[in-house]
Design a protein around this motif. Structure first.
Motif, mmCIF file in Angstrom:
data_model
loop_
_atom_site.group_PDB
_atom_site.id
_atom_site.type_symbol
_atom_site.label_atom_id
_atom_site.label_comp_id
_atom_site.label_asym_id
_atom_site.label_seq_id
_atom_site.Cartn_x
_atom_site.Cartn_y
_atom_site.Cartn_z
ATOM 1 N N UNK A 83 -6.611 -45.235 46.414
ATOM 2 C CA UNK A 83 -6.022 -43.917 46.186
ATOM 3 C C UNK A 83 -6.558 -43.419 44.847
ATOM 4 N N UNK A 84 -7.395 -42.406 44.879
ATOM 5 C CA UNK A 84 -8.004 -41.915 43.646
ATOM 6 C C UNK A 84 -7.088 -40.918 42.936
ATOM 7 N N UNK A 85 -6.699 -39.856 43.627
ATOM 8 C CA UNK A 85 -5.849 -38.822 43.034
ATOM 9 C C UNK A 85 -4.444 -38.833 43.643
ATOM 10 N N UNK A 86 -4.388 -38.955 44.995
ATOM 11 C CA UNK A 86 -3.093 -38.885 45.681
ATOM 12 C C UNK A 86 -3.298 -39.246 47.137
ATOM 13 N N UNK A 87 -2.271 -39.831 47.753
ATOM 14 C CA UNK A 87 -2.299 -40.124 49.187
ATOM 15 C C UNK A 87 -0.928 -39.827 49.765
ATOM 16 N N UNK A 88 -0.914 -39.458 51.057
ATOM 17 C CA UNK A 88 0.333 -39.037 51.689
ATOM 18 C C UNK A 88 0.429 -39.609 53.093
ATOM 19 N N UNK A 89 1.644 -39.991 53.498
ATOM 20 C CA UNK A 89 1.906 -40.391 54.876
ATOM 21 C C UNK A 89 3.204 -39.726 55.319
ATOM 22 N N UNK A 90 3.178 -39.117 56.508
ATOM 23 C CA UNK A 90 4.344 -38.397 57.024
ATOM 24 C C UNK A 90 5.092 -39.249 58.039
ATOM 25 N N UNK A 91 6.202 -38.720 58.540
ATOM 26 C CA UNK A 91 7.049 -39.343 59.557
ATOM 27 C C UNK A 91 7.617 -40.674 59.109
ATOM 28 N N UNK A 92 8.362 -40.651 58.010
ATOM 29 C CA UNK A 92 9.185 -41.783 57.607
ATOM 30 C C UNK A 92 10.619 -41.495 58.031
ATOM 31 N N UNK A 93 11.276 -42.504 58.534
ATOM 32 C CA UNK A 93 12.631 -42.332 59.048
ATOM 33 C C UNK A 93 13.650 -42.874 58.044
#
Length: 517
Positions: free
Chosen positions: A393-403
Motif C-alpha cells: 500500500x503506497x498511498x492508500x487502499x480500500x476494501x468495501x462490503x464489511x459487515x
C-alpha cells in the motif's frame, strides 16, 4: 514497458484539464519517485469491470461501491460513478453464454449498456457506500467509470453467496481496472475443477486476446486460445479445460490483450472445496508477499510460475504475529523457467494468522507470479479461497462490503526492522453510521490480524481504508470476510493493493523520457 505506457495513456485521459504529462502508479502499488517540481494530484477518471457473478439458481450477489473521502477531485465537479451491464458474447465453441439480463437497479437486455440502462450502485458522494443486489442466475458483467470527486480510489466489491451445488460457498472479488496483461497462478484444468476466465471489453472497438496455459512441464498444448475476439462492451467466458487436453491441477494462465484492453478474472469451482474468484496476481517480480492466511486454515497450497528465461530460487518465510519463521521442510522454492511449481503447506499457520513472504535466494533475480489456495474446514464441510501476491500500500487502499461481524483485516510488514504504521478508517455505513479511525503499528517481519473498527451506529455494510503514515515501512494488506453457511465455514479473501487514487503530475515541459526511466 507495457504497464508504463498504459499508465501514461490512462493518466493523460484522466487529467485532461492539467497541463503536462502525468504518470500513475503501477497496479501493484509501486510508484516511481516524483521528479523535482512534480506534484501528486487526484485522478479525474477511473474505470472498473465486474464479471458475471454466478450461473447458480441459488446464488445471491451484493455489489458495494465506495469512494473514500479526503482525496478531492476536479474542482467544482461532484462527479458520477456507476456500472452498466455488459452483454455476453460467444464462447469459443460458438454457443451463447448466459448473462444478458440485468439486476435490481439495472436495465435489461443485450443492448443494456448502449441503451441508457440505469447504473448499478451509483454513488452520490464520497465517504458513504452504496449497495445493489441480485439473485439472478443470468446477471451480466458490469462495466463503469467514475469521474470528478468520485474517481479517486473508487472501489466496487462483488460478494456472492451460493447455497448449494458445484462451487457453493462465498465468492468475493474486488472489481478490477481494464489492462492488457494478467497472470493467474493457481488455475486448474483437472477433472474436479471448473475454472472459467471471464474477459470483459469496456471499449468501443473489439479486443483481441491470447490465453496461454503453463504447467509443471511448461506450456500446455492448446487446441485454441489465440486471437480470441472480445466484442465491444461485452464479456466472454472461457472454460479453461476446453483449451487443452492435458489435465493440470497446478497451472498458471497468462492473459494478453494484443489489441485493446480487457478485464480478466477467474472463477474456480471445485467439487469438494466449493468456489471463489481467483484475481490476477501482482506483476511478476523477484519476490512476493501474500497476506492474510487465516489462523484456522486447514490447508495452504502454493502455485508459482517463472515466466522469464531463467529459473527462480526463492527463500520461503511465514510472517507470524511474533516474527518471521521458516516453514519446516520448505526453506527454499525452485521454479523452472517457463514452468509452474507447487507446494502443499498444509496447516501452515498452526492456529495463528500469518502471511507468506518470498524473497530471492542467493543471486536469483528471475521474476515469479504466485498465488495461494487456502482452505478452512474439514471433510465435506471445506471451503476454499485464493490469495494472490499483492503489492504494498503506497498511498492508500480500500476494501468495501464489511459487515457488522465476519471481517478480519490482516496487515503485514514484510521487512525485518522496518515497522509499519497505518491508520484504518471505517466509513459510514450504507444505511447509516458515523466513521471511526484507529492507528496500528505492525512490527517489521510480522503479521497483525485484527477485527477492524466499525462505524458508530452502523447500519448496512461499510468500507475500510488503510493509509500508511509518512515514513512508514512497507505494508501489505488483505481482508477476510467470513459468512458461515450452517456448518460450512464460507469465506473469501481480498487483497488490498494501492487504490491508485492519485497521479504524479510533472512540471510543464518536463521530458516524458524522464518518467519512463
Amino acid at each position: 514497458m507495457k504497464r508504463t505506457i498504459m499508465s501514461l495513456i490512462g493518466a493523460a485521459a484522466a487529467l485532461g484539464a492539467v497541463t503536462g504529462v502525468a504518470a500513475v502508479a503501477a497496479p501493484d502499488g509501486q510508484r516511481a519517485a516524483p521528479a523535482e517540481g512534480a506534484s501528486r494530484r487526484p485522478v479525474e477518471r477511473s474505470a472498473l469491470l465486474c464479471p458475471p457473478p454466478t450461473s447458480s439458481e441459488v446464488g445471491d450477489t451484493t455489489y458495494t461501491a465506495f469512494t473514500p473521502e479526503g482525496t478531492g477531485g476536479k474542482a467544482g465537479s461532484p462527479g458520477t460513478a456507476g456500472l452498466l451491464p455488459a452483454p455476453s458474447g460467444k464462447q469459443p465453441d460458438g454457443k451463447g453464454a448466459p448473462g444478458d439480463k440485468g439486476m435490481e437497479g439495472a436495465g435489461q437486455g443485450q443492448q443494456g449498456a448502449q441503451a441508457g440502462a440505469d447504473p448499478v450502485a451509483p454513488l452520490k458522494k464520497p465517504g458513504t457506500p452504496v449497495t445493489a443486489t441480485t439473485d439472478r442466475a443470468d446477471a451480466p458483467a458490469l462495466a463503469g467509470t467514475a469521474d470528478g470527486a468520485l474517481a479517486p480510489g473508487w472501489t466496487v466489491q462483488q460478494t456472492t453467496s451460493v447455497a448449494a451445488g458445484n462451487g457453493r460457498g462465498l465468492l468475493g472479488l474486488s472489481c478490477a481496472a481494464p489492462d492488457t496483461d494478467f497472470w493467474f497462478p493457481g488455475v486448474s484444468t483437472a477433472k474436479d475443477r471448473q475454472d472459467y476466465v471471464h474477459l470483459t471489453n469496456p471499449d468501443d472497438t473489439p479486443a483481441v486476446v491470447d490465453l496461454d496455459l503453463r504447467g509443471k512441464d511448461g506450456r500446455l498444448k492448446a487446441a485454441s486460445g489465440e486471437n480470441m475476439t472480445v466484442p465491444p462492451h461485452s464479456t466472454v467466458p472461457v472454460l479453461l479445460s476446453t483449451l487443452t487436453g492435458t489435465p493440470a491441477p497446478d497451472a498458471a494462465l497468462h492473459v494478453v490483450a494484443r489489441e485493446g484492453r480487457v478485464g480478466a478474472s477467474v472463477q474456480a469451482a471445485d467439487a469438494k472445496l466449493g468456489g471463489d474468484w481467483l484475481p490476477a496476481a501482482a506483476d511478476p517480480a523477484s519476490g512476493a508477499v501474500l497476506p492474510g492466511i487465516p489462523a484456522d486454515a486447514t490447508g495452504v497450497h502454493l502455485v508459482a510460475v517463472a515466466p522469464g528465461k531463467e529459473d527462480a530460487d526463492l527463500k520461503v518465510q511465514l510472517a507470524t504475529p511474533n516474527g518471521l519463521i521458516t516453514p519446516a521442510g520448505l526453506e527454499t522454492l525452485h521454479v523452472k523457467s517457463g514452468m509452474t511449481t507447487s507446494a502443499d503447506l498444509q496447516d501452515l499457520t498452526k492456529g495463528e494468522p500469518g502471511s507468506l513472504v518470498l524473497t530471492p535466494a542467493g543471486s536469483s533475480k528471475a521474476p515469479v507470479a504466485v498465488a495461494l489456495r487456502v482452505t478452512r474446514g474439514k471433510g465435506d464441510k471445506q471451503e476454499m479461497a485464493f490469495i494472490p501476491a499483492t503489492g504494498p500500500v503506497a498511498e492508500r487502499a480500500t476494501v468495501a462490503d464489511n459487515r457488522d461481524k465476519g471481517s478480519t483485516l490482516s496487515l503485514v510488514a514484510p521487512e525485518k526492522g522496518k515497522d509499519a504504521k497505518v491508520t484504518v478508517t471505517a466509513s459510514a455505513g450504507s444505511g447509516g453510521g458515523t466513521p471511526v479511525s484507529k492507528t496500528y503499528t505492525v512490527k517489521g517481519g510480522s503479521t497483525l490480524a485484527v477485527e477492524p473498527p466499525r462505524p458508530q451506529g452502523l447500519k448496512g455494510s461499510y468500507a475500510l481504508t488503510v493509509t500508511p503514515a509518512a515514513g512508514s515501512g512497507p505494508v501489505h494488506a488483505a481482508r477476510t470476510l467470513a459468512l458461515p453457511q450452517g456448518a460450512l465455514p464460507a469465506f473469501t479473501v481480498q487483497t488490498l493493493p494501492d487504490d491508485r487514487g492519485t497521479v504524479v503530475v510533472p512540471t510543464a515541459g518536463e521530458d516524458l523520457g524522464l518518467l519512463l526511466k
